[in-house]
Design an enzyme around this catalytic site. Structure first.
Site, PDB file in Angstrom:
ATOM      1  N   ASP B 235       0.776  -1.383  -0.121  1.00 38.52           N
ATOM      2  CA  ASP B 235       0.096   0.109  -0.051  1.00 38.52           C
ATOM      3  C   ASP B 235       0.824   1.296  -0.038  1.00 38.52           C
ATOM      4  O   ASP B 235       0.195   2.360   0.211  1.00 38.52           O
ATOM      5  CB  ASP B 235      -1.115  -0.010   1.085  1.00 38.52           C
ATOM      6  CG  ASP B 235      -1.985  -0.887   1.099  1.00 38.52           C
ATOM      7  OD1 ASP B 235      -2.201  -1.836   0.063  1.00 38.52           O
ATOM      8  OD2 ASP B 235      -2.693  -1.402   2.406  1.00 38.52           O
ATOM      9  N   ALA B 236       2.138   1.055  -0.348  1.00 36.48           N
ATOM     10  CA  ALA B 236       3.034   2.250  -0.199  1.00 36.48           C
ATOM     11  C   ALA B 236       3.568   2.821  -1.685  1.00 36.48           C
ATOM     12  O   ALA B 236       4.474   3.499  -1.651  1.00 36.48           O
ATOM     13  CB  ALA B 236       3.976   2.197   0.862  1.00 36.48           C
TER      14      ALA B 236
END
Lengths: 291, 291, 291, 291
Positions: B235-236
């Site tokens: 998610d980064a």
């Protein structure tokens, strides 16, 4: 982060090598391009471009850039096409002078004055013109000349001559119609074309008077505002910026007007900012906005 | 209006003359630039650019462009800076092959298949991979290979090897995680980095599991979705595109999920389109999107 | 979370006690109101309301509710005002039958069929009608009757009679014009008024043909779509829902059409959903949408 | 169109007949409901409602309404549930007194003062409190008390006592943190809970310091602002309103801050307006906003 830059806006008939020639011109004079955006309208056969380069290290004197670029255009750009090369130079460290024209509503005036005061908009307010005396106190608050020039059918022509003289004497670069609510004559526009207006509707919807009343009775679910250059054809000038906001059946006409004011403030400020940063190129009745 | 074009994406340490050198390179080979967007990140001292030119009349054979540009970069770009020049070439008439990975939800799959079928997205679907059998019928509807590869803690490593082999054999250029709901191992990403994921929240808000439930209990008034490249850090990864929609107290978690699906479809499709058109340049953990 | 409910939409001349009387009526019959939204248009002197209550525990048989409410209205609502009470009952567990009318474009059809298939829209598709054969394969994909009824100036009247008969036989509750691109006669609308259309512009801007071409040449910065009930006055029916998307000078007419398709899908789906959930109350040429 | 009204906000455990009982109570006293919005959170088993009725013709003296409604609640609402009935009365013709707290940034202060001056927000500004002297001139411009109370780790407790005394003496109903940039102690919040803050991010993203810098380095494509009630848990209070704006790679941190200011102004103004109109009901950490 703020470096002084020169910005060149150019439009001309498309042909091979334009980007190279312009970039070489800047490079040859020691300029470093930090932003450039070249767009070709294939239908119109038109090359449209905005180039921004650092002034530091650029060894061509400012007063010669325009002429030098003119020669470049002469040599390379002008073709058999009916369209001619047009360009506009801007230096980030110059502060344009604007005139703000108002009627009775103060929201856009307050908003513009705050943005200019806080340096968000890089401009100097030369004067405020209004057909009503109501907003004089705000002009005083901000210590700006306020000229009350009432407009009637009879005196419109002479008043416009006064307005033009005021603009000339104050060396105004741009007129901002911040809810001026009056139509400018085509003679005026010919004389002074740099005029941005905020129209309180999502053009071309609800052209003309009382757009919020029109929107209400039509039962639309979204209202908008439009910043555009003023042309001789009312409400039909090139659009610079638009934005919208949702409404519902709970909103009365008064609510639409209230919600519209926030739109008008922001859309007008964005349009003015884009113009002041030399980001708007008009061709035909359309604009290229180099955001 | 559709003309065949070549697109060059390039990033390298900023220095004077880059625009001129690249433009000259294209002009010298008979290319006509129709769009170009040069941006300098002054903080990072990085030059970032996308240039698109017509192939018609361009006299450098395609297979030589890359090498020729490499020489140009060698000669001119590479500086003392730690950053090296990176570039990516794309031809508008090539049709990239994509693999769509799904789990049980079908909304993004349907949406992508329709966009590809209707030529809105210029791509070919090589295969569909899923950890569940549920969406096989849709694959059959559209006559596409469907590989059911269930993932467990135990078999993950070997399944990923199978997946990599499938991608290799089908010559896949891009993997689209269309609600795949599984984490890819860092080994996989190292092996195959071209992976776009749709995350069902406005990252970085609500990272991790059940973002709509998180959004509901936090009582936010707007929800969003994010299309991003997958990196080893869940998610980064670099964000390509995001969009949002308003919600109210009347919306249950189920309503958030429903409204979110429309966001996920559109945001993923936009992200994929931008990638396929060679419009996304990654640097650090950020992207430049040449819209 | 899904409980079976009854929904009452009512509009009538405003007067004291309406909320109390309706609420008492429901309470007296053992109903529990879970949502209610009462709005008064003070200008029109009109009371507009949507009330939803749980059917569980409600001891009035369904087939009697309408009549019973009629008596209530008789006794209490009908006043000297020209406006009469109007109301509409809906039960959440009934599945309305819809007919989808198309021409050659498939994006809205696909979208609606997916939403209905996935139970996002609670409806049954009775049949698809088109003036072209092109989308028959999609009807087959989803196993739905497809009626090809070509329209010419000459045969329009008789074709409309056939269409009305098809609607009658299939007991259709709602016609969805999913890019049907044909005008319905006023006779048809009188006969079958429950028709929702998606118009590919932000009405009232760009009424009529080729709105995307109109928007392009006007140089707007935002385009929209509008879901509205069809009335005898083309493009002027009550608006149910609208939404917009930003465009730029880089967008060609083809890009506007592509971006518009996503708007059309979502706006039409929202409009249909609001109608199916008995959330739209029409009065005059406006709608109250109980969101 | 402006009629004087009373507004009742109520939340209590759900049970049959609540709407009827409240409506009967108002009807029995000669009130005419012009807007009512009843919502049931089925998960929480909570009835949440806002009712607005015309004061004209309402024959219960204002000072008795609260008590009378208390009896009604006593008799009917309070159940075995842990949740108790809570309600709040507001009369449209009362003008709440607000205190605006600022630090050094003036955009929200200017905006609020203009909205109040122009009667868009119905409130009176009792005083301005700041930990810096910078904005005193603006207070003078608008002729409002300005209290400069610098905050240090050492003096915070005593300064908060001074602040509380100022609020008490000026009979302040609401504190607006218009970019105050200081954390209020939990003791303060216990003593004076009616505090609205504008947070310069799309909460819960980028909690804490320098959210625009965080947003920039994360490379998001959209930024937002959040108006929320202040609780003892920093940045975690119930959200009243949020909005967002698109950004691009061309935007520096300074551009994000500039664009954020417009968001902050509008989102804070909306949040304050909703509160002043008694439209916000807090339950748990969520809000019901009766828009």
């Amino acid at each position: 982060m703020a470096v002084d830059t020169a910005t060149l806006l150019v439009s001309c008939p498309d042909q091979q090598g334009l980007v190279a020639k312009i970039a070489n011109f800047i490079y040859a004079n020691g300029g470093n391009i930090i932003h450039a955006d070249h767009h070709t309208d294939l239908e119109a056969g038109l090359f449209l471009s905005r180039i921004e380069w650092q002034l530091q290290g650029f060894n061509l004197p400012r007063h010669l850039i325009n002429e030098a670029f003119g020669e470049l255009a002469q040599r390379h750009f002008v073709t058999a096409s009916p369209l001619q090369a047009k360009w506009k130079l801007h230096f980030s460290d110059t502060v344009p002078k604007v005139a703000i024209w108002v009627s009775k509503q103060d929201h856009c005036l307050y908003d513009l004055l705050w943005r200019i005061k806080s340096k968000e908009l890089k401009a100097e307010v030369g004067l405020i013109i209004s057909n009503h005396p109501d907003l004089d106190p705000i002009a005083q608050q901000f210590n700006i000349e306020y000229h009350h020039l009432p407009i009637t059918k009879e005196n419109k022509k002479e008043q416009e001559l006064k307005q033009l003289e005021l603009l000339k004497n104050a060396e105004i670069d741009l007129v901002i119609l911040a809810k001026y609510m009056q139509v400018l004559s085509s003679d005026f526009i010919k004389e002074f074309p740099a005029v941005i207006n905020i129209h309180h509707s999502f053009l071309p919807a609800f052209i003309g008077a009382k757009p919020y009343h029109q929107a209400y009775s039509r039962g639309v679910k979204i209202i908008g505002a439009t910043a555009h250059y003023v042309t001789q054809d009312l409400d039909a000038g090139p659009i610079i910026e638009q934005d919208v906001v949702r409404i519902s059946h709970r909103d009365t006409v008064q609510d639409l007007i209230r919600k519209g004011k926030d739109l008008e403030k922001i859309v007008l400020a964005r349009g003015v900012r884009l113009h002041l940063q030399n980001r708007v190129l008009v061709y035909g009745n359309r604009t290229v906005v180099f955001g």
